[in-house]
Design a protein around this motif. Sequence first.
Motif, PDB file in Angstrom:
ATOM      1  N   GLN A 108       0.822  -1.199   0.000  1.00 63.55           N
ATOM      2  CA  GLN A 108       0.000   0.000   0.000  1.00 63.55           C
ATOM      3  C   GLN A 108       0.867   1.264   0.000  1.00 63.55           C
ATOM      4  O   GLN A 108       0.551   2.251  -0.669  1.00 63.55           O
ATOM      5  CB  GLN A 108      -0.938  -0.001   1.226  1.00 63.55           C
ATOM      6  CG  GLN A 108      -1.974   1.115   1.214  1.00 63.55           C
ATOM      7  CD  GLN A 108      -2.792   1.126  -0.097  1.00 63.55           C
ATOM      8  OE1 GLN A 108      -3.322   0.105  -0.506  1.00 63.55           O
ATOM      9  NE2 GLN A 108      -2.853   2.292  -0.748  1.00 63.55           N
ATOM     10  N   GLN A 109       1.963   1.220   0.740  1.00 65.63           N
ATOM     11  CA  GLN A 109       2.854   2.384   0.776  1.00 65.63           C
ATOM     12  C   GLN A 109       3.408   2.676  -0.623  1.00 65.63           C
ATOM     13  O   GLN A 109       3.518   3.839  -1.024  1.00 65.63           O
ATOM     14  CB  GLN A 109       4.013   2.140   1.754  1.00 65.63           C
ATOM     15  CG  GLN A 109       3.610   2.303   3.232  1.00 65.63           C
ATOM     16  CD  GLN A 109       4.745   1.951   4.185  1.00 65.63           C
ATOM     17  OE1 GLN A 109       5.517   1.036   3.923  1.00 65.63           O
ATOM     18  NE2 GLN A 109       4.814   2.668   5.291  1.00 65.63           N
ATOM     19  N   ILE A 110       3.701   1.611  -1.362  1.00 65.00           N
ATOM     20  CA  ILE A 110       4.245   1.818  -2.716  1.00 65.00           C
ATOM     21  C   ILE A 110       3.187   2.439  -3.630  1.00 65.00           C
ATOM     22  O   ILE A 110       3.469   3.382  -4.374  1.00 65.00           O
ATOM     23  CB  ILE A 110       4.774   0.491  -3.303  1.00 65.00           C
ATOM     24  CG1 ILE A 110       6.007   0.051  -2.502  1.00 65.00           C
ATOM     25  CG2 ILE A 110       5.126   0.643  -4.784  1.00 65.00           C
ATOM     26  CD1 ILE A 110       6.597  -1.261  -2.932  1.00 65.00           C
ATOM     27  N   TRP A 111       1.941   1.952  -3.540  1.00 62.26           N
ATOM     28  CA  TRP A 111       0.887   2.558  -4.382  1.00 62.26           C
ATOM     29  C   TRP A 111       0.650   4.019  -3.993  1.00 62.26           C
ATOM     30  O   TRP A 111       0.437   4.868  -4.858  1.00 62.26           O
ATOM     31  CB  TRP A 111      -0.417   1.754  -4.282  1.00 62.26           C
ATOM     32  CG  TRP A 111      -0.346   0.404  -4.938  1.00 62.26           C
ATOM     33  CD1 TRP A 111      -0.647  -0.794  -4.372  1.00 62.26           C
ATOM     34  CD2 TRP A 111       0.060   0.121  -6.287  1.00 62.26           C
ATOM     35  NE1 TRP A 111      -0.451  -1.817  -5.262  1.00 62.26           N
ATOM     36  CE2 TRP A 111      -0.015  -1.286  -6.463  1.00 62.26           C
ATOM     37  CE3 TRP A 111       0.478   0.897  -7.353  1.00 62.26           C
ATOM     38  CZ2 TRP A 111       0.315  -1.915  -7.654  1.00 62.26           C
ATOM     39  CZ3 TRP A 111       0.815   0.274  -8.561  1.00 62.26           C
ATOM     40  CH2 TRP A 111       0.727  -1.123  -8.689  1.00 62.26           C
ATOM     41  N   ASP A 112       0.722   4.309  -2.699  1.00 67.01           N
ATOM     42  CA  ASP A 112       0.557   5.706  -2.260  1.00 67.01           C
ATOM     43  C   ASP A 112       1.681   6.574  -2.829  1.00 67.01           C
ATOM     44  O   ASP A 112       1.458   7.703  -3.278  1.00 67.01           O
ATOM     45  CB  ASP A 112       0.576   5.793  -0.732  1.00 67.01           C
ATOM     46  CG  ASP A 112      -0.653   5.147  -0.094  1.00 67.01           C
ATOM     47  OD1 ASP A 112      -1.593   4.818  -0.856  1.00 67.01           O
ATOM     48  OD2 ASP A 112      -0.665   4.968   1.138  1.00 67.01           O
ATOM     49  N   LEU A 113       2.871   6.011  -2.801  1.00 70.52           N
ATOM     50  CA  LEU A 113       4.032   6.747  -3.297  1.00 70.52           C
ATOM     51  C   LEU A 113       3.901   7.004  -4.798  1.00 70.52           C
ATOM     52  O   LEU A 113       4.165   8.118  -5.284  1.00 70.52           O
ATOM     53  CB  LEU A 113       5.294   5.923  -3.010  1.00 70.52           C
ATOM     54  CG  LEU A 113       6.645   6.587  -3.204  1.00 70.52           C
ATOM     55  CD1 LEU A 113       6.752   7.890  -2.422  1.00 70.52           C
ATOM     56  CD2 LEU A 113       7.747   5.636  -2.756  1.00 70.52           C
ATOM     57  N   ILE A 114       3.441   5.994  -5.526  1.00 68.12           N
ATOM     58  CA  ILE A 114       3.280   6.135  -6.986  1.00 68.12           C
ATOM     59  C   ILE A 114       2.220   7.194  -7.300  1.00 68.12           C
ATOM     60  O   ILE A 114       2.410   8.043  -8.180  1.00 68.12           O
ATOM     61  CB  ILE A 114       2.915   4.772  -7.613  1.00 68.12           C
ATOM     62  CG1 ILE A 114       4.133   3.840  -7.538  1.00 68.12           C
ATOM     63  CG2 ILE A 114       2.434   4.928  -9.047  1.00 68.12           C
ATOM     64  CD1 ILE A 114       3.808   2.382  -7.841  1.00 68.12           C
ATOM     65  N   ALA A 115       1.136   7.159  -6.538  1.00 66.81           N
ATOM     66  CA  ALA A 115       0.088   8.170  -6.747  1.00 66.81           C
ATOM     67  C   ALA A 115       0.668   9.565  -6.552  1.00 66.81           C
ATOM     68  O   ALA A 115       0.371  10.500  -7.314  1.00 66.81           O
ATOM     69  CB  ALA A 115      -1.063   7.926  -5.775  1.00 66.81           C
ATOM     70  N   TYR A 116       1.550   9.693  -5.560  1.00 68.05           N
ATOM     71  CA  TYR A 116       2.151  11.008  -5.311  1.00 68.05           C
ATOM     72  C   TYR A 116       3.104  11.400  -6.443  1.00 68.05           C
ATOM     73  O   TYR A 116       3.156  12.564  -6.848  1.00 68.05           O
ATOM     74  CB  TYR A 116       2.893  10.997  -3.970  1.00 68.05           C
ATOM     75  CG  TYR A 116       3.569  12.314  -3.678  1.00 68.05           C
ATOM     76  CD1 TYR A 116       2.815  13.465  -3.433  1.00 68.05           C
ATOM     77  CD2 TYR A 116       4.955  12.434  -3.683  1.00 68.05           C
ATOM     78  CE1 TYR A 116       3.428  14.686  -3.185  1.00 68.05           C
ATOM     79  CE2 TYR A 116       5.571  13.641  -3.446  1.00 68.05           C
ATOM     80  CZ  TYR A 116       4.804  14.768  -3.199  1.00 68.05           C
ATOM     81  OH  TYR A 116       5.409  15.985  -2.965  1.00 68.05           O
ATOM     82  N   LEU A 117       3.827  10.410  -6.984  1.00 69.75           N
ATOM     83  CA  LEU A 117       4.773  10.715  -8.076  1.00 69.75           C
ATOM     84  C   LEU A 117       4.048  11.316  -9.279  1.00 69.75           C
ATOM     85  O   LEU A 117       4.542  12.224  -9.941  1.00 69.75           O
ATOM     86  CB  LEU A 117       5.533   9.456  -8.510  1.00 69.75           C
ATOM     87  CG  LEU A 117       6.474   8.821  -7.485  1.00 69.75           C
ATOM     88  CD1 LEU A 117       7.226   7.645  -8.107  1.00 69.75           C
ATOM     89  CD2 LEU A 117       7.470   9.840  -6.949  1.00 69.75           C
ATOM     90  N   TYR A 118       2.838  10.814  -9.561  1.00 70.22           N
ATOM     91  CA  TYR A 118       2.090  11.352 -10.707  1.00 70.22           C
ATOM     92  C   TYR A 118       1.590  12.771 -10.444  1.00 70.22           C
ATOM     93  O   TYR A 118       1.291  13.508 -11.380  1.00 70.22           O
ATOM     94  CB  TYR A 118       0.909  10.434 -11.049  1.00 70.22           C
ATOM     95  CG  TYR A 118       1.317   9.180 -11.796  1.00 70.22           C
ATOM     96  CD1 TYR A 118       1.847   9.257 -13.084  1.00 70.22           C
ATOM     97  CD2 TYR A 118       1.157   7.928 -11.229  1.00 70.22           C
ATOM     98  CE1 TYR A 118       2.215   8.109 -13.776  1.00 70.22           C
ATOM     99  CE2 TYR A 118       1.518   6.773 -11.906  1.00 70.22           C
ATOM    100  CZ  TYR A 118       2.057   6.866 -13.184  1.00 70.22           C
ATOM    101  OH  TYR A 118       2.428   5.742 -13.871  1.00 70.22           O
ATOM    102  N   SER A 119       1.537  13.127  -9.155  1.00 76.22           N
ATOM    103  CA  SER A 119       1.056  14.487  -8.852  1.00 76.22           C
ATOM    104  C   SER A 119       2.056  15.547  -9.308  1.00 76.22           C
ATOM    105  O   SER A 119       1.740  16.727  -9.358  1.00 76.22           O
ATOM    106  CB  SER A 119       0.758  14.638  -7.351  1.00 76.22           C
ATOM    107  OG  SER A 119       1.961  14.717  -6.623  1.00 76.22           O
TER     108      SER A 119
END
Lengths: 327, 443
Positions: free
Chosen positions: A309-320
């Motif tokens: 879950q932390q990785i998906w959260d991080l990826i979502a932030y990268l796209y921001s």
Amino acid sequence: MRRAEFVSRFLILVGMALAIGAPILFWSRTPLIHVSTAEAGGWSPDTLRAKVGKPLELHLISDDVVHGFAVGQMEMEGVNVLPGKVTEVTLKFDKPGTYTFFCTRWCGVNHWRMRGTIEVSGPSSEPEPVSVPQYVTLRIDIDAPHDSPVTPENRPSAIHGQQLKATLDISKFNNSDFYRTHSPYQVFEELNSTPLTDSEKWDVVSYIWQSHTTSEALANGKKLFAQNCAACHGEGGGGNGVFADKIAQTGEVSKQTMTGSEEMQMQKPADFTNPTRMLGASPVLLQGKILRGGMGTGMPMWGSIFTEQQIWDLIAYLYSFQFEYEK
Amino acid sequence: MAKIELTRNSFIKNILKDRRPQLAVFIVMLVGYIFAIMAGLVGTPVGSHNFSIVFVWIAWWAVLILVAVPFFGRGWCAVCPIPLPGEWLQRGAVLALPDKKPKWLNLRVPKMFRNIWLQNISFLLLALFSSVLLTTPNITGIVLAGMLFAAVGLSTVFERRAFCRYLCPVSGFIGLYSQTAPIELRIKDKQVCANCKAKPCYNGSSAGYGCPWDVFPGGLTQNTYCGLCMECIRTCPHDNIAVNIRPFSADLAKPSTRMDEAFKAFIMLGSAMIYAGVLLGPWGTLKDAAYNVGSSAWLVYALVFLTFIFAILPGFFTLGMLKTKSIVPLKKRFASLSTALIPLGLMFWVAFSLSFVLTNASYILAALSDPLGLGWNLFGTATATWQPMLTIFLAPAQTFALVGGLIWSARTTQKAAQEVKVSPIPVHVYSFVATSLMLWLLL
């Protein structure tokens, strides 16, 4: 006088023996975990053992600068390990396995190399089954170029995209698997059949990406990024963190000494503000890069530290860094 | 101000004559010294939390340069534990009286080494590595152990305290500055010494050992080489040795003409200025160069350091000499007038040390409770945080010390200039420029 001489000699010898013996005795009987910058040796010892359900008491001490300590795959806030001061940490493990502990402070250019393992044994000696990452099952070559052939002129707006989606059927993009396995550019291509302009299509893509995350996930991703990624990738994601230049310099050295492929050389950290790079990357591809690391490029492997879950959260932030999301 | 003879007081005299109180202090000091070595070798490598760094370079240094040297001269040498093990080997006893049999080789130190050039060199060697030495516990431990082994080794080869007298890097400058201290050990009546044939104060007797510092007390006119070991008080059969309170800098009225001592004054003056720049200044490049021993930057630093001390400082001083006319040879003028740099240098060190010590003194509390960095909290002070002390008084105190040193130096210059019959003005200008530079470096 003879007695006084004897007593004096005795006192001198006992005093000297104590002054020599006591520090050695106390030092050898105090099991400290020393930490210093990676160049000076990192964690010592770097392999620890524990038993399921039994508290593991650690006494950590830094031998140079301020370091941090945290264990991957656990809900644990990093603790500071101060120079010359003992920091006590007690850990308890519910499951057997191999856990990774790591430094959480930007202590030096090789900070990311500072890792150790905790071998946890317990009643169940069978380790938990590990799911194969999607980039493996999908046979995605995460090292292959993945540039987006086209990029938006302006930063795509999720708010505008949300307004536009009312006129479109984008139900298939709501599927989580679809989102994860497609890059923004691929979705942009999928929208070619619509009457939207290029700019409007990017806005819709932006909205789709926003719809697959939450403000909490973005906040968590931002926090993880600041703690673990910004040292190299920069707080603004521009690949210009405080260690970026040094990593590139180290890469030049490693390139000269390595006999293998030049592709293995250390590189400047990825620039997440670069639309060509980011809009051509699917979430699964980014997950693979984070899980596995850059294989010699200087990008560490985070699979043993971040939860899924932390990785998906991080990826979502990268796209921001590419998309303008609703605040 | 007249002298006050402390040894008139029977209590003080008895304490000084009795070997046991001094030995008790020696033993405590020796245990502390060896503990400092061990702490340096096995304790935390973080200097600010290691007993060896905190208690040697902060606590001991503060006591030495701010109290012991200015007020007690060689008072530290009187209790320094370094010679104790070697002297034990040499004498075959720590408390018992001599049995007249010389132990080990008992050679006389060759004449070419009977000066303080070796001390000048040993001090400079440590000074060049000071950034590492002052911050790295294991280096401090090795240096402290090296000094102890050297003292023991020299005791087995040479007579008396050869290490203290001719090699110890600390003893050299303590001796130089002890001339300014308001305490002295002197004979009471010259005639008594002249008539004394056995000279037990120098040769030893059944009452005690000959002067460990290789000094004949009957000829003492300066504190420089008297280690205040009090052995002569015990051996003098005529009760002719006194410990006196006297005015400050009494010894400087008769300037020395020795070049080794003159250069010691330049070494100390220059080192204080360079330390102020390196350790307290804002120049990161300079700090890096001083710290990275063996690097090309360090080699440049070492070259500049030595050039400053051996060429620039004495060079400008000599230029001043050349501007004045005198029938006295230049070498003698140079050596005599360099006496003016003794109070100046001492106050440079006081001003520098005030900053260094007050900034770092709060580490003492934490190191006291956890001297090895093992997570102890013996006295409940292990968590004491770093906090500079008395910062409001620091700049005024440093200014007072430096300006006071300049005035003190000027008075010394006047006397020395009269001795060699030259104008004091060039030395006044020199001292003024050096003080201004030091003020700029510190403030």
